[in-house]
Design a protein around this motif. Structure first.
Motif, mmCIF file in Angstrom:
data_model
loop_
_atom_site.group_PDB
_atom_site.id
_atom_site.type_symbol
_atom_site.label_atom_id
_atom_site.label_comp_id
_atom_site.label_asym_id
_atom_site.label_seq_id
_atom_site.Cartn_x
_atom_site.Cartn_y
_atom_site.Cartn_z
ATOM 1 N N LEU A 58 0.831 -1.200 0.000
ATOM 2 C CA LEU A 58 0.000 0.000 0.000
ATOM 3 C C LEU A 58 0.868 1.254 0.000
ATOM 4 O O LEU A 58 0.582 2.219 -0.711
ATOM 5 C CB LEU A 58 -0.929 -0.002 1.219
ATOM 6 N N ASN A 110 1.271 4.115 -2.827
ATOM 7 C CA ASN A 110 0.800 5.448 -2.458
ATOM 8 C C ASN A 110 1.891 6.510 -2.574
ATOM 9 O O ASN A 110 1.619 7.645 -2.983
ATOM 10 C CB ASN A 110 0.259 5.428 -1.029
ATOM 11 N N LEU A 147 2.208 8.639 -5.707
ATOM 12 C CA LEU A 147 1.116 9.554 -6.007
ATOM 13 C C LEU A 147 1.453 10.986 -5.639
ATOM 14 O O LEU A 147 0.915 11.927 -6.222
ATOM 15 C CB LEU A 147 -0.162 9.111 -5.281
ATOM 16 N N ARG A 172 -7.740 15.063 -4.973
ATOM 17 C CA ARG A 172 -7.599 14.709 -3.567
ATOM 18 C C ARG A 172 -8.720 15.320 -2.731
ATOM 19 O O ARG A 172 -9.243 14.696 -1.804
ATOM 20 C CB ARG A 172 -6.235 15.180 -3.062
ATOM 21 N N THR A 203 -3.781 2.079 -10.481
ATOM 22 C CA THR A 203 -2.388 2.515 -10.408
ATOM 23 C C THR A 203 -1.597 2.062 -11.633
ATOM 24 O O THR A 203 -0.701 2.771 -12.092
ATOM 25 C CB THR A 203 -1.713 1.984 -9.129
ATOM 26 N N TYR A 227 -7.235 6.931 -5.799
ATOM 27 C CA TYR A 227 -7.491 7.432 -4.452
ATOM 28 C C TYR A 227 -8.663 6.691 -3.800
ATOM 29 O O TYR A 227 -8.617 6.331 -2.622
ATOM 30 C CB TYR A 227 -7.813 8.929 -4.496
ATOM 31 N N TRP A 248 -7.666 3.106 -2.912
ATOM 32 C CA TRP A 248 -6.753 3.111 -1.774
ATOM 33 C C TRP A 248 -7.529 3.349 -0.480
ATOM 34 O O TRP A 248 -7.246 2.725 0.546
ATOM 35 C CB TRP A 248 -5.691 4.180 -1.989
ATOM 36 N N THR A 249 -8.521 4.233 -0.532
ATOM 37 C CA THR A 249 -9.360 4.495 0.640
ATOM 38 C C THR A 249 -10.149 3.247 1.037
ATOM 39 O O THR A 249 -10.279 2.932 2.226
ATOM 40 C CB THR A 249 -10.337 5.648 0.354
ATOM 41 N N ASN A 286 -8.468 9.833 7.954
ATOM 42 C CA ASN A 286 -7.938 9.711 6.600
ATOM 43 C C ASN A 286 -8.246 10.953 5.773
ATOM 44 O O ASN A 286 -7.463 11.350 4.899
ATOM 45 C CB ASN A 286 -8.532 8.476 5.915
ATOM 46 N N LYS A 294 -5.528 13.160 3.586
ATOM 47 C CA LYS A 294 -5.675 13.552 2.188
ATOM 48 C C LYS A 294 -5.679 15.065 2.028
ATOM 49 O O LYS A 294 -5.078 15.606 1.092
ATOM 50 C CB LYS A 294 -6.968 12.964 1.620
#
Length: 449
Positions: free
Chosen positions: A24, A28, A31, A58, A97, A120, A123-124, A366, A370
């Motif tokens: 992860l 990440n 990015l 974002r 990705t 994004y 990933w969340t 989170n 961001k």
């Protein structure tokens, strides 16, 4: 009163839980480290355009966090509350990705925006259930730090691989971001599924009581009234901006101010290797003086080191290497201790609400992460464009000083404010033990509500 005791996780389970943090983090990091420079320079979109696109993507992504956090709290399944979300998100993250890291020629800002937004979101979908799961694995004040340390140690290792593996394979992160991104896309597409399978097979979820969820408005109002949480998340947001500025500007500082672009990978290795070394040091300090004081100490340490950055210029590679090594030690505290403190804040909410809302609270957490990264990009790139800075071009002394000031001075000011918020944080080991006693008394009430 001593903190409540849970049986500690075995080494195998601890490693299995932490391992997912590696891929992860490796996906990440680019990015905000490689991607902005790659799309601005190699893909020809320009600093201002890339900064604006990533900021908007974002910012929009932050709205998904409360929904995902709440859903992962509200819908337990026979496989658990957190596991199904990880299984759903993994293929989405790999696809997004992949297309973002290996774009076709001739793409524009809409391509960058679309795949960034999907990456994004995926990933969340993974990180929220993953971190909430970790916070629920133990109720013990210090064991929570150990669990967070295992996860964040793997995170730093993933970052180390993202920064170092491409260099080992012959790609230069200072000038060949495209090859770096390609290597990461290939390798992490294999590692992520393997780490997820290990986690699912080895680590159980703690049982949850049957609870009737709070209404959205009432739940958010109750969270806003949780003063320790508001104070913690504000400090975390500020500290995240302070960390995001150097991360966003690292390649530009090394390439244009120090003029050492080809050796950027070595500096990343130094920094993140120091971060791994720092994790057990800050954990040991937290056992002695408390998590909030140890985190404050790590931020003050970073400030003392970063004050010297604006004095560096061409020829100061090894001086900057020393700064990377010393400031990297503070990274271990930044990664491990705040999320452990967050788990204690969730205990306070559970006492006040009678509900287990770990997912929602880590979603709000989170969002701060961001927003911090979005603010870092949204501040840095427009200011540099206003100063007339051009990556890899001929820049004025004012433009170069602007890079150095945004990289080294502004983060120090912001971190000092964050430290002031954390230093006298009210939830220490004794206060958390009292919360656990109250929760033990509340537990029968929560069941069957």
């Amino acid at each position: 009163m001593a903190a409540s005791k849970d049986a500690p996780l075995g080494t195998r389970q601890l490693l299995a839980y932490g391992a997912l943090g590696l891929p992860l983090a490796a996906l990440n990091l680019p990015l905000y480290l490689y991607l902005p420079t790659f799309y601005a320079q190699s893909m020809g979109l320009g600093l201002a355009a890339v900064g604006a696109v990533l900021f908007v993507a974002r910012l929009l992504d932050t709205f998904s966090d409360p929904l995902i956090g709440e859903l992962s709290d509200r819908f337990p399944t026979r496989f658990g509350r957190r596991r199904p979300w990880l299984v759903l998100a993994a293929p989405l993250l790999i696809v997004a990705t992949w297309l973002l890291f290996i774009p076709p020629a001739g793409i524009g800002t809409w391509y960058l925006f679309g795949w960034t937004a999907l990456a994004y979101l995926a990933w969340t979908l993974m990180i929220l259930p993953y971190t909430a799961w970790g916070a629920e694995l133990s109720a013990d004040y210090h064991e929570r730090s150990r669990i967070a340390g295992a996860r964040e140690g793997a995170v730093v290792l993933g970052i180390l691989i993202a920064g170092g593996l491409p260099v080992v394979l012959g790609a230069d992160p200072g000038g060949d971001q495209g090859r770096v991104l390609s290597v990461l896309a290939w390798s992490m597409s294999v590692v992520l599924p393997l780490a997820l399978i290990w986690l699912l097979a080895s680590v159980p979820e703690r049982p949850h009581a049957s609870e009737r969820p709070l209404a959205w408005r009432a739940g958010l109002k109750l969270a806003a009234q949780n003063r320790p949480f508001v104070r913690l998340v504000l400090a975390y947001l500020l500290n995240g901006v302070a960390n995001g500025l150097p991360a966003t500007l690292f390649l530009l500082f090394v390439g244009d101010v120090l003029q050492e672009g080809p050796r950027a990978g070595l500096l990343l290795l130094i920094y993140f290797l120091s971060g791994i070394i720092g994790i057990p040091l800050w954990l040991q300090l937290s056992y002695r003086i408390g998590k909030h004081r140890a985190w404050s100490a790590s931020m003050l340490w970073a400030c003392a080191v970063f004050l010297w950055v604006p004095f560096l210029g061409p020829g100061d590679f090894w001086w900057f290497g020393l700064i990377c090594a010393l400031s990297g030690l503070a990274l271990g505290g930044d990664l491990t201790l705040p999320s452990s403190i967050q788990a204690d804040v969730v205990d306070l909410d559970r006492v006040e609400s009678g509900r287990q809302r770990t997912g929602l609270f880590f979603a709000l957490w989170n969002m701060a992460t961001k927003l911090a990264l979005a603010l870092a990009v949204g501040i840095a790139f427009p200011v540099l464009a206003w100063l007339g800075f051009e990556a890899g071009g001929s820049n004025s002394e004012l433009a170069l000083f602007g890079v150095a000031a945004l990289y080294g001075l502004l983060p120090v000011v912001i971190k000092l404010v964050a430290t002031g918020l954390v230093w006298n944080f009210p939830l220490g080991a004794e206060a958390q033990a009292e919360l656990r006693t109250k929760l033990a008394n509340l537990q029968p009430v929560a069941k069957g509500v």
